[in-house]
Every structure is written in C-alpha cells, then in structure tokens.
Write an enzyme that holds these catalytic residues in place. Structure first.
Site, short mmCIF file in Angstrom:
data_model
loop_
_atom_site.label_atom_id
_atom_site.label_comp_id
_atom_site.label_asym_id
_atom_site.label_seq_id
_atom_site.Cartn_x
_atom_site.Cartn_y
_atom_site.Cartn_z
N TYR A 215 52.64 53.36 57.30
CA TYR A 215 51.89 53.07 56.07
C TYR A 215 52.65 53.58 54.84
CZ TYR A 215 48.57 51.52 59.46
OH TYR A 215 48.01 50.83 60.49
N HIS A 285 46.13 43.59 60.41
CA HIS A 285 45.15 43.18 61.43
C HIS A 285 43.85 42.70 60.80
CE1 HIS A 285 48.01 44.63 64.21
NE2 HIS A 285 47.81 45.92 63.96
C1 LIG Z 1 50.25 49.22 63.14
S1 LIG Z 1 51.41 49.56 61.89
C2 LIG Z 1 52.84 48.74 62.52
C3 LIG Z 1 53.44 49.42 63.72
C4 LIG Z 1 54.77 48.90 64.14
N1 LIG Z 1 54.85 47.46 64.19
C5 LIG Z 1 55.15 49.45 65.52
O1 LIG Z 1 54.84 48.78 66.54
O2 LIG Z 1 55.77 50.51 65.59
C6 LIG Z 1 50.85 48.52 60.62
C7 LIG Z 1 51.69 48.47 59.34
O3 LIG Z 1 51.26 47.34 58.60
C8 LIG Z 1 51.37 47.63 57.21
N2 LIG Z 1 50.45 46.76 56.44
C9 LIG Z 1 49.13 46.95 56.20
N3 LIG Z 1 48.65 45.96 55.41
C10 LIG Z 1 49.70 45.13 55.15
C11 LIG Z 1 49.84 43.93 54.39
N4 LIG Z 1 48.81 43.39 53.73
N5 LIG Z 1 51.06 43.36 54.34
C12 LIG Z 1 52.12 43.89 54.99
N6 LIG Z 1 52.03 45.03 55.72
C13 LIG Z 1 50.85 45.64 55.81
C14 LIG Z 1 50.99 49.09 57.12
O4 LIG Z 1 51.53 49.67 55.95
C15 LIG Z 1 51.56 49.67 58.41
O5 LIG Z 1 52.81 50.29 58.18
#
Ligand SMILES: C[S@@+](CC[C@H](N)C(=O)[O-])C[C@H]1O[C@@H](n2cnc3c(N)ncnc32)[C@H](O)[C@@H]1O
Length: 393
Positions: A215, A285
């Site tokens: 994040y 998500h």
């Molecule tokens: C679950 S983490 C990703 C984990 C990573 N893919 C892994 O498997 O190690 C979700 C990420 O999505 C980003 N995120 C949240 N809202 C978003 C948006 N509207 N657009 C792009 N990224 C976003 C967050 O900042 C966060 O870093």
C-alpha cells in the site's frame, strides 16, 4: 589477468544490453556470438551478475566465504568477487585480482547468457561445457590446523551456482522466498498458477500485475513481482499500484503508478508496455474496479495469453462493492465470470447474442477465489441447427 567489476560503479542496469540478451539468448550460436562481440564485456557481465545476485538461493554457510568468478570472451575476462555468508543476501565485495578467494568459477559469456536466459546451451559431463571451477588454496582457505574444511566452501559455491541457471524452484517456494501472499496462509494460488503458466516459463513474456503490495509504504511490496521475475527467466515484469513504488524497480522489473479504476490510465500503460502475455488483477479487489480493469486490459492480452482475477471472495463482500446474495451478481467480479461462461458459448445460443468478450475467450478455468481466462479465437461456429433441433439427439 581479469579486470574486476567495481560493485559500486558497475552494477547499474544496462537495460539495452539486457533486452538484447533476453531476445537473443535463444538464437543460434552465430547470432548470439555477434551480439556478444558487439558489446562491452563489462556491460554484459553487469547484466549477468545482476541476475545471479537476484536468483541465487540464500547463503547457508555461517562463516564468510569469498568466491570469484570470471566471465570470459576469448582471451578477455571480466571478474567479480562474491561474498557469501548466511544471514545476508549474496553480494559483491570490493575486490581486485589479488583478492584471496576460496573458490574460483569461470564461464564463457555465451554459455552464461544461455544458462541464465535459456534455453541452455550444450552441456558437458559436469554442467555447462565452458564452466570451470578451481579450489584456491589461498590464506582464506587455510586454518591453523591446515586446509579449511570444504563444507562451507562447497555451500558457498552452491549458492553462487544456483544463481547461474534459469532453473527455478516451484512457484510455492518462490512465493515464500519473495514474500508474496500467493501461497501459504491466506491463499493457495501458486500451484494453480504453475498449472496454467508452466508452458510459458521459458518464453520472453511480458507480465503485468495490478497491485504491487505494501500500500502506501514505499519500502514494502513487490513480492509477487519478484516471484514472476524469478519464475520467467526471460520475462519483463510490470507492476501497477495506486502508490509510487519506484524504489522496488530493478532489472526486468518495472513499477508504474496508476489507479486501476481509471481506464485512461490503464490504456496509457497498455499502449506503452503491452501487449501482455499475462495480466493479473490483485489490486483493490473492489468489484467495480475489477470489472473496469478487465474491460480495459483484456483486449491488450495477446492471443494465447492469460488474464487472471484473484480474490473473487469480494463478490460477496459489501465493503468491496459485492453483494451477500449470490444471485444479485450484476455488478460483481463473479457476475462478470458468470457472464463470461455464457459469452464463451455465444455461438451455441439460439438467440445469437452478440459475442461480447466470447469471441476472444478460448477457455475459462475457475477455482475458489481465482479465475484464469485464456485468450484465443473462439469462432468455430456452433453446433449445426439440424443437430440442435433434432429432439432427443
Ligand atoms: C493485495 S496487495 C498486492 C499484493 C501483491 N500482488 C502480492 O501478491 O505480493 C494490493 C495492492 O493494490 C494496491 N491498490 C489498491 N487500490 C488500487 C487501485 N485503485 N489501483 C491500483 N492499485 C491499487 C494497493 O496499494 C496494494 O499495494
């Protein structure tokens, strides 16, 4: 005598040399030979060493061991000196030709390019044909009792050599190693990815993952991007996040800042870096975002590639724009997947609906919480009407 790389100066990425190495590693010997002779050996070695440092297993020997390596091109050679010790990642150490080392390794540059980016070249009885290893009985190898025990030296050599190959541990191990949550505890996606991606592993793929992780903390995240970089030895990996994650950038891994709810920002990325072999949505998500991202990026997956949506559980979570009632799925991620099941069969439906995404959807594999959408032409015509209309057929 070899010329040594200065780790502080020479370890910067030469992306152009890398791109050419990636593209040409699978070519015939003559083409690869002329590429390798058209570049500075130091530049090529820097790219190769960067990969070795990234790929090798974590060191296991408790006492420090120095391993030197020469990359050779005819009479020319470029040397590096690795410091191997448990508890710290493999690193380069300041060295010159007189640095005592416990073990010395040599590779012909063409062999090492092929070993790293594959497919591997001809092998000799003990591995790559040009590899030579030599124990050095230098002061570091000696103790008051005589010659130092070989165990730590062998472990250290093993560490460096695990980095000199495009072989990889399974994705589950890579997920744990690189701190991705795709396996263990929360999710068990790694074996599913392995099932659907193994045929692409040695291809020069372009991967785009939405959601880098960590994040707004710039120091965290990037676990899955590193996992993909490791898994695809010839791949280029792009990660998209709402936050600036540029501190994670490295050779073959680039971060991009964008909001996945904004189609214009996604389109810009697709135009600059696509088409992609693999797109993964592991971002916010939020159901609406998942649907927008799919509509925008699916057209930028190449035929034969895959689009993956993770964390489908949010379809039932009102906090993410989902709905607790499974039938009220018109705006959820699983609603999209259910629609795609019908789209996949558009030619079989008597009402002849518009194809939607169905005309470019070759297959749909749904598991708990994750969907793999396989891109491909889907226009073979339906079952003929004379069969369809024959009662009881
Ligand atoms: C679950 S983490 C990703 C984990 C990573 N893919 C892994 O498997 O190690 C979700 C990420 O999505 C980003 N995120 C949240 N809202 C978003 C948006 N509207 N657009 C792009 N990224 C976003 C967050 O900042 C966060 O870093």
């Amino acid at each position: 005598m070899s010329t040594f790389l200065d780790p502080r100066v020479d370890r910067k990425t030469d992306s152009a040399a890398l791109a050419e190495s990636l593209r040409l590693a699978g070519e015939d010997t003559r083409t690869l030979h002329s590429l390798v002779h058209s570049r500075e050996l130091a530049d090529i070695t820097a790219v190769l060493v960067d990969e070795i440092l990234f790929r090798c297993d974590p060191p296991g020997n408790t006492e420090p061991v120095t391993i030197t390596m020469d990359v050779t091109r005819g009479e020319e050679r470029r040397g590096v000196s690795f410091l191997v010790q448990a508890g710290r990642p493999l690193c380069l150490t300041d060295a010159d030709a007189n640095t005592p080392a416990a073990l010395h390794i040599e590779f012909d540059v063409i062999d090492l390019v092929r070993e790293l980016f594959g497919p591997a070249g001809p092998t000799g009885p003990g591995g790559p044909a040009s590899r030579r290893t030599a124990l050095q009985f230098v002061p570091e190898s000696m103790t008051a009792e005589g010659v130092r025990p070989l165990g730590p030296i062998m472990a250290a050599a093993g560490t460096v050599l695990t980095g000199c190959s495009s072989d990889h541990p399974g994705l589950a191990r890579l997920a744990v190693r690189h701190d991705s949550d795709k396996w263990g505890g929360l999710h068990w996606f790694a074996p599913l990815y392995e099932r659907h991606l193994h045929h692409l592993r040695t291809q020069p793929v372009r991967v785009l993952e939405i959601g880098i992780g960590g994040y707004d903390n710039p120091a965290f995240g990037g676990g899955s991007l590193k996992m993909w970089k490791h898994y695809f030895p010839r791949g280029l990996v792009f990660g998209v996040d709402l936050f600036d994650k540029s501190g994670i950038d490295q050779q073959r891994l680039r971060t991009l800042k964008a909001d996945q709810s904004d189609p214009a920002q996604l389109l810009d990325i697709a135009e600059r870096h696509g088409p992609f072999d693999l797109v993964i949505d592991d971002g916010s998500h939020v159901n609406e975002h998942i649907r927008t991202t799919f509509r925008t990026l699916y057209p930028h997956v190449r035929p034969g590639g895959l689009y993956v949506i993770e964390d489908l559980w949010t379809s039932y979570a009102p906090g993410f724009g989902g709905n607790e009632n499974p039938e009220a799925c018109g705006t959820t991620a699983l609603g999209l997947v259910k629609q795609l099941v019908d789209d996949l069969h558009y030619e079989e439906q008597p009402t002849k609906p518009a194809a939607g995404f169905g005309a470019s959807l070759a297959g749909l594999h749904l598991y708990r919480n994750i969907a793999f959408l396989e891109k491909g032409r889907n226009a073979d015509g339906g079952i003929p009407d004379w069969i369809r209309h024959a009662a009881g057929s």
